[in-house]
Enzyme design. Structure first.
Site, PDB file in Angstrom:
ATOM      1  N   SER A  12       0.853  -1.181   0.000  1.00 44.26           N
ATOM      2  CA  SER A  12       0.000   0.000   0.000  1.00 44.26           C
ATOM      3  C   SER A  12       0.892   1.236   0.000  1.00 44.26           C
ATOM      4  CB  SER A  12      -0.884  -0.036   1.256  1.00 44.26           C
ATOM      5  OG  SER A  12      -1.589   1.166   1.399  1.00 44.26           O
ATOM      6  N   LYS A  47      -1.182  -0.825  -4.332  1.00 51.33           N
ATOM      7  CA  LYS A  47      -2.391  -0.064  -3.985  1.00 51.33           C
ATOM      8  C   LYS A  47      -2.008   1.390  -3.775  1.00 51.33           C
ATOM      9  CE  LYS A  47      -4.748   0.008   0.452  1.00 51.33           C
ATOM     10  NZ  LYS A  47      -5.309  -0.863   1.501  1.00 51.33           N
ATOM     11  N   LYS A  91      -3.037   5.161  -2.611  1.00 49.15           N
ATOM     12  CA  LYS A  91      -3.988   5.955  -1.833  1.00 49.15           C
ATOM     13  C   LYS A  91      -4.403   7.149  -2.690  1.00 49.15           C
ATOM     14  CE  LYS A  91      -3.978   3.708   2.109  1.00 49.15           C
ATOM     15  NZ  LYS A  91      -5.190   3.234   2.795  1.00 49.15           N
ATOM     16  N   ASP A 134      -7.215   3.104  -3.026  1.00 55.59           N
ATOM     17  CA  ASP A 134      -7.928   3.116  -1.741  1.00 55.59           C
ATOM     18  C   ASP A 134      -8.219   4.572  -1.390  1.00 55.59           C
ATOM     19  OD1 ASP A 134      -8.954   2.802   0.786  1.00 55.59           O
ATOM     20  OD2 ASP A 134      -7.218   1.732   1.613  1.00 55.59           O
ATOM     21  N   GLU A 159     -10.984   0.522  -3.436  1.00 58.35           N
ATOM     22  CA  GLU A 159     -11.240   0.226  -2.017  1.00 58.35           C
ATOM     23  C   GLU A 159     -11.900   1.416  -1.329  1.00 58.35           C
ATOM     24  OE1 GLU A 159      -7.815  -1.492  -0.097  1.00 58.35           O
ATOM     25  OE2 GLU A 159      -8.521  -0.984   1.911  1.00 58.35           O
ATOM     26  N   ASP A 206     -13.590  -1.813   3.052  1.00 58.96           N
ATOM     27  CA  ASP A 206     -12.700  -1.895   4.211  1.00 58.96           C
ATOM     28  C   ASP A 206     -13.487  -1.350   5.406  1.00 58.96           C
ATOM     29  OD1 ASP A 206     -10.757  -1.399   6.195  1.00 58.96           O
ATOM     30  OD2 ASP A 206      -9.322  -0.440   4.870  1.00 58.96           O
ATOM     31  N   LYS A 218      -9.613  -7.099   8.076  1.00 62.87           N
ATOM     32  CA  LYS A 218      -8.621  -6.725   9.088  1.00 62.87           C
ATOM     33  C   LYS A 218      -9.171  -7.201  10.425  1.00 62.87           C
ATOM     34  CE  LYS A 218      -7.290  -2.425   6.750  1.00 62.87           C
ATOM     35  NZ  LYS A 218      -7.279  -0.954   6.871  1.00 62.87           N
ATOM     36  N   GLY A 246      -4.033  -4.331   6.279  1.00 62.22           N
ATOM     37  CA  GLY A 246      -3.032  -4.047   7.301  1.00 62.22           C
ATOM     38  C   GLY A 246      -3.285  -2.700   7.936  1.00 62.22           C
TER      39      GLY A 246
HETATM   40  O1  OSB Z   1      -7.097   1.756   4.578  1.00 60.25           O
HETATM   41  O2  OSB Z   1      -6.076  -0.062   4.328  1.00 60.25           O
HETATM   42  C1  OSB Z   1      -6.150   1.043   4.852  1.00 60.25           C
HETATM   43  C2  OSB Z   1      -3.039   1.739   6.942  1.00 60.25           C
HETATM   44  C3  OSB Z   1      -3.592   2.312   8.059  1.00 60.25           C
HETATM   45  C4  OSB Z   1      -4.961   2.512   8.103  1.00 60.25           C
HETATM   46  C5  OSB Z   1      -5.761   2.118   7.035  1.00 60.25           C
HETATM   47  C6  OSB Z   1      -5.208   1.519   5.919  1.00 60.25           C
HETATM   48  C7  OSB Z   1      -3.813   1.360   5.861  1.00 60.25           C
HETATM   49  C8  OSB Z   1      -3.113   0.827   4.691  1.00 60.25           C
HETATM   50  C9  OSB Z   1      -1.747   0.241   4.903  1.00 60.25           C
HETATM   51  O3  OSB Z   1      -3.541   0.871   3.575  1.00 60.25           O
HETATM   52  C10 OSB Z   1      -1.758  -1.236   4.983  1.00 60.25           C
HETATM   53  C11 OSB Z   1      -0.450  -1.765   5.535  1.00 60.25           C
HETATM   54  O4  OSB Z   1       0.524  -1.758   4.789  1.00 60.25           O
HETATM   55  O5  OSB Z   1      -0.415  -2.155   6.709  1.00 60.25           O
HETATM   56 MG    MG Z   2      -8.289   0.609   3.231  1.00 57.13          MG
END
Ligand code: OSB
Ligand code: MG
Length: 378
Positions: A141, A167, A169, A194, A219, A244, A268, A296
């Protein structure tokens, strides 16, 4: 002994701070360092570790680190301890059920109990949950970067390491143009985005533009508690929507599938209140042939180990956000999780979650501790 119950004598809350290798920016803000509450369950002969993944500020969900400490100390740990020895970790959820919400805190505590209970039996978490593989496929990510060049630089580093899905953001103002540029530079890479709930249905034309870029999924495009607008958006685009934030339980998952709010679910354990509920979400999705993957929360090795255990479940059919330790930290709290050149990572074997924090690493990262003892009636 195989049926020996776990008698918990104390629970320790260990707050840690680890510098991130680079700040992590999403549509709701930027994290410079990783803070977490590690939860240590002291079972006399055995101990167990879990990670409470609540971030410092309540932006991803309503939970936040200091709030989690209080909900653990005032309600969750006392409720767990007052019930006596545990014959099975499934009892944790039952004992904590009277507390509404606080899923991330509950999940950290349940994970620590699983670890201790399984160590008492010499059994591995992933095998216990029904895992069917010893290696899992990993994606990465990528936070919002200051420029497209910086983002492409970061991505090419990840691809060289072997990550099998990238992924991105996105946020309003940094979406189609950025994703188009990445897609143009990397025409064949499995890409997803995402939005962390940053848009509304009025932004459907932006999602229709993203729909042309061959993304694996989009996402959490809309509101963190919404299912209905997501169903409306999904009806307008071919790219699968992955939920999510909107999925907090197996009940939510079933509703989302029935409404057509998503075609993929990011699981998660923290968000859904624990490993038991995470498996229930997995089972509900598998029943309806909805692919899932394990997300994650920038976990330390303690939380990562539990995520990898889940990633071995049969219905997990897409690369997870379970990246290697060096994607997050210069030094993890546990021995480092390493990505193989083929983009896979080993699910820890061995008793419990399969890893433990390294004593000297833990000591140098700890910013405060608090111990809650089982109260003995005199
Ligand atoms: O939206 O998936 C998410 C990290 C912190 C809070 C929300 C998210 C995320 C990530 C990182 O996308 C995922 C990771 O590498 O742990
Ligand atoms: Mg997410």
């Amino acid at each position: 002994m195989m049926d020996e119950p776990l008698a918990i004598e104390a629970v320790e809350l260990v707050e840690v701070a680890l510098p991130l290798v680079r700040p992590f920016r999403t549509s709701f803000g930027e994290e410079q360092e990783k803070r977490a509450i590690l939860i240590r369950v002291d079972g006399g002969d055995v101990q167990g570790w879990g990670e409470c993944v609540a971030p410092e500020e309540p932006r991803y969900s309503e939970e936040w680190l200091d709030g989690s400490r209080l909900s653990l100390r005032n309600f969750l740990v006392p409720a767990l301890l007052s019930g006596g020895p545990l014959s099975n970790p499934t009892q944790v959820g039952v004992r904590l059920a009277w507390v509404r919400g606080h899923r991330i805190a509950k999940a950290g505590l349940e994970a620590a109990v699983f670890d201790a209970w399984l160590r008492l039996r010499g059994k591995n978490l992933s095998e216990h949950l029904g895992g069917v593989r010893t290696r899992v496929v990993c994606g990465v990510s990528v936070g919002i970067a200051p420029s497209i060049e910086a983002m492409l630089d970061e991505i090419s580093g990840y691809l060289q390491k072997g990550y099998r899905r990238v992924k991105l953001k996105i946020e309003p103002g940094r979406d189609v143009r950025v994703v188009e540029a990445v897609r143009q530079a990397l025409p064949d890479v499995p890409l997803s985005v995402d939005a962390n709930a940053a848009y509304s249905l009025a932004d459907a034309p932006m999602f229709e533009a993203l729909d042309e870029l061959g993304l694996v999924m989009i996402e959490q495009p809309l509101h963190h508690e919404d299912l209905v607008d997501h169903a409306r958006l999904q009806a307008r685009i071919r790219t699968p929507i992955c939920l999510d934030e909107s999925i907090r339980s197996a009940r939510d998952a079933t509703a989302a599938i029935e409404l057509g709010s998503c075609k993929i679910i990011n699981i998660k354990p923290g968000r859904v209140g624990g490993l038991v509920e995470a498996v229930r979400v997995h089972d509900a999705a598998l029943r309806d042939k909805i692919p899932v993957w394990i997300g994650g929360m920038l976990e330390t090795g303690v939380g990562r180990a539990a995520n990898l255990a889940l990633a071995a479940l049969p219905g997990v059919s897409m690369p997870g956000d379970t990246s290697a330790s060096d994607r997050y930290f210069h030094q993890d709290l546990t021995p480092p999780f390493v990505l193989a050149p083929d983009g896979t990572m080993a699910v820890p074997g061995g008793p419990g979650i399969g890893v433990e924090p390294l004593a000297e690493r833990l000591q140098s990262c700890t910013v405060r501790t608090e111990t809650i003892l089982r109260r003995t009636v005199m």
